[in-house]
Design a protein around this motif. Sequence first.
Motif, mmCIF file in Angstrom:
data_model
loop_
_atom_site.group_PDB
_atom_site.id
_atom_site.type_symbol
_atom_site.label_atom_id
_atom_site.label_comp_id
_atom_site.label_asym_id
_atom_site.label_seq_id
_atom_site.Cartn_x
_atom_site.Cartn_y
_atom_site.Cartn_z
ATOM 1 N N LEU A 185 39.299 49.412 58.290
ATOM 2 C CA LEU A 185 38.761 49.876 59.565
ATOM 3 C C LEU A 185 39.795 50.750 60.262
ATOM 4 C CD1 LEU A 185 37.179 46.537 60.893
ATOM 5 C CD2 LEU A 185 36.105 48.318 59.499
ATOM 6 N N LEU A 237 44.296 48.673 66.840
ATOM 7 C CA LEU A 237 43.328 47.929 66.042
ATOM 8 C C LEU A 237 42.492 46.967 66.890
ATOM 9 C CD1 LEU A 237 44.813 44.945 65.744
ATOM 10 C CD2 LEU A 237 45.976 46.056 63.837
ATOM 11 N N TRP A 257 38.573 47.128 67.308
ATOM 12 C CA TRP A 257 37.618 46.471 66.421
ATOM 13 C C TRP A 257 37.440 44.981 66.720
ATOM 14 C CZ3 TRP A 257 34.591 49.207 63.194
ATOM 15 C CH2 TRP A 257 34.993 50.507 62.865
ATOM 16 N N ASP A 258 37.995 44.501 67.838
ATOM 17 C CA ASP A 258 37.964 43.063 68.113
ATOM 18 C C ASP A 258 36.556 42.480 68.113
ATOM 19 O OD1 ASP A 258 40.689 42.797 68.261
ATOM 20 O OD2 ASP A 258 40.786 42.600 70.444
ATOM 21 N N ALA A 284 35.282 42.971 63.909
ATOM 22 C CA ALA A 284 36.018 42.629 62.687
ATOM 23 C C ALA A 284 35.797 41.191 62.243
ATOM 24 C CB ALA A 284 37.507 42.894 62.890
ATOM 25 N N THR A 285 35.790 40.248 63.181
ATOM 26 C CA THR A 285 35.652 38.844 62.788
ATOM 27 C C THR A 285 34.326 38.597 62.095
ATOM 28 O OG1 THR A 285 37.088 38.117 64.589
ATOM 29 C CG2 THR A 285 35.642 36.468 63.611
ATOM 30 N N SER A 307 34.364 39.981 58.647
ATOM 31 C CA SER A 307 35.256 39.258 57.735
ATOM 32 C C SER A 307 34.593 38.054 57.084
ATOM 33 C CB SER A 307 36.518 38.807 58.469
ATOM 34 O OG SER A 307 36.235 37.787 59.403
ATOM 35 N N VAL A 352 38.706 42.205 55.544
ATOM 36 C CA VAL A 352 38.809 43.271 56.534
ATOM 37 C C VAL A 352 40.281 43.564 56.828
ATOM 38 C CG1 VAL A 352 38.328 43.916 58.922
ATOM 39 C CG2 VAL A 352 36.574 42.741 57.567
ATOM 40 N N ARG A 409 42.297 46.109 59.280
ATOM 41 C CA ARG A 409 42.291 47.151 60.311
ATOM 42 C C ARG A 409 43.728 47.578 60.601
ATOM 43 N NH1 ARG A 409 40.823 43.702 65.722
ATOM 44 N NH2 ARG A 409 40.849 41.624 64.787
ATOM 45 N N THR A 442 28.045 46.127 64.665
ATOM 46 C CA THR A 442 28.208 45.086 63.644
ATOM 47 C C THR A 442 26.988 45.028 62.735
ATOM 48 O OG1 THR A 442 29.633 43.754 65.070
ATOM 49 C CG2 THR A 442 28.560 42.623 63.235
#
Length: 374
Positions: A19, A27, A30-31, A34-35, A38, A43, A45, A243
């Motif tokens: 990412l 980074l 992407w909070d 990303a989770t 993942s 993932v 980033r 997402t």
Amino acid sequence: MTVLHHHAEGSSSAPPLLLGPSLGTSLALWDGVATELSSAHRVVRWDLPGHGGSGAELVRAGATVADLAGLVLALADAQGIARFGYAGVSLGGAVGLHLAVHHPDRVDRLAVLCSAARFGEPEPWRRRAALVREEGTGAVAESAPSRWFTPEFDGACVPRLVQDNRDADAAAYAACCDALAAFDLRERLAEIRVPTLVVAGREDPATPPERAREIADGVPRAELVELAGASHLAVAERPDAVTGLLRAHFGRVAGAGTAMRREVLGDAHVDRAQERQTPFTARFQDFISRYAWGEIWTDPTLTRRERSMVTLTALVAHGHLDELAMHVRAALRGGLTAGEIGAVLQQCAVYVGVPAANSAFAVARQVLESEGGS
């Protein structure tokens, strides 16, 4: 060479997904996404040079997007990642386009968010670079919210991202502006052959939707989605929508797993499993399709017959009799004879235990009789 600062999450055996951020952010952009990604991907980033935790020395004045792409490849190499999915925002999206054109052997799927094949005329970027070199990143941080978000958006991420912009190293930020000024990939978009998703914020003043349409029109069979109520940092302003789009796009690799699952277990079984699926079980079913069927059963190292024998043995050992019945049917579909299935269960009697094998023979006998075997 020192690699870009990065954060990895998700199983190390899951399909890798890199990412990339936009100019001025870290980074943390992407909070909100990303989770969730993942759960099905590894993932990774990363921060641009001079942003977040990445060293400013990784980039110099006159930098190009090719230089940034080289840093991303070095990061992937350091992580042991040969081929990966890639999603990037703005400058991060430009890096993805460059990788897909110049390193097609490394990228298997691409998502380009709020980005462009050319970010307008070079002169405004040169002026911004000069401004930041002279006055620091505070000169552009104050106006960042108006470029990044719709006027009514006041999410908790805004102060953090603006602070990231303010904290970015001025020389590195300016070098990234140099890269944006020189970037023009419009004539090479047709060379991109990987499945590509293009996302635009409908209210994005920095990279308006027409820039996204130019990418989608140039990349063969690219998909374009415009998000209402979203500006340049749509990934932060509309994280749930982004997402969903990314899970659907990068999740299509599960299609091979679903096909294998149908081939081994039969359409009727898979159809029943899908009919019983609920929001609570959806991620688990996705995991099965991706990992068990898309990664393990499609691995050519073992034949289908050999995998059936291993699976039968494991199910007997753990007493999973319901699953055993299903996989006895699958073994028959895969070419094992009743005699071979019996030989596997006989082997289990020696190494697993007679009581377990006795129960397994009873289950297998019922299945064989129902299937017309002996």
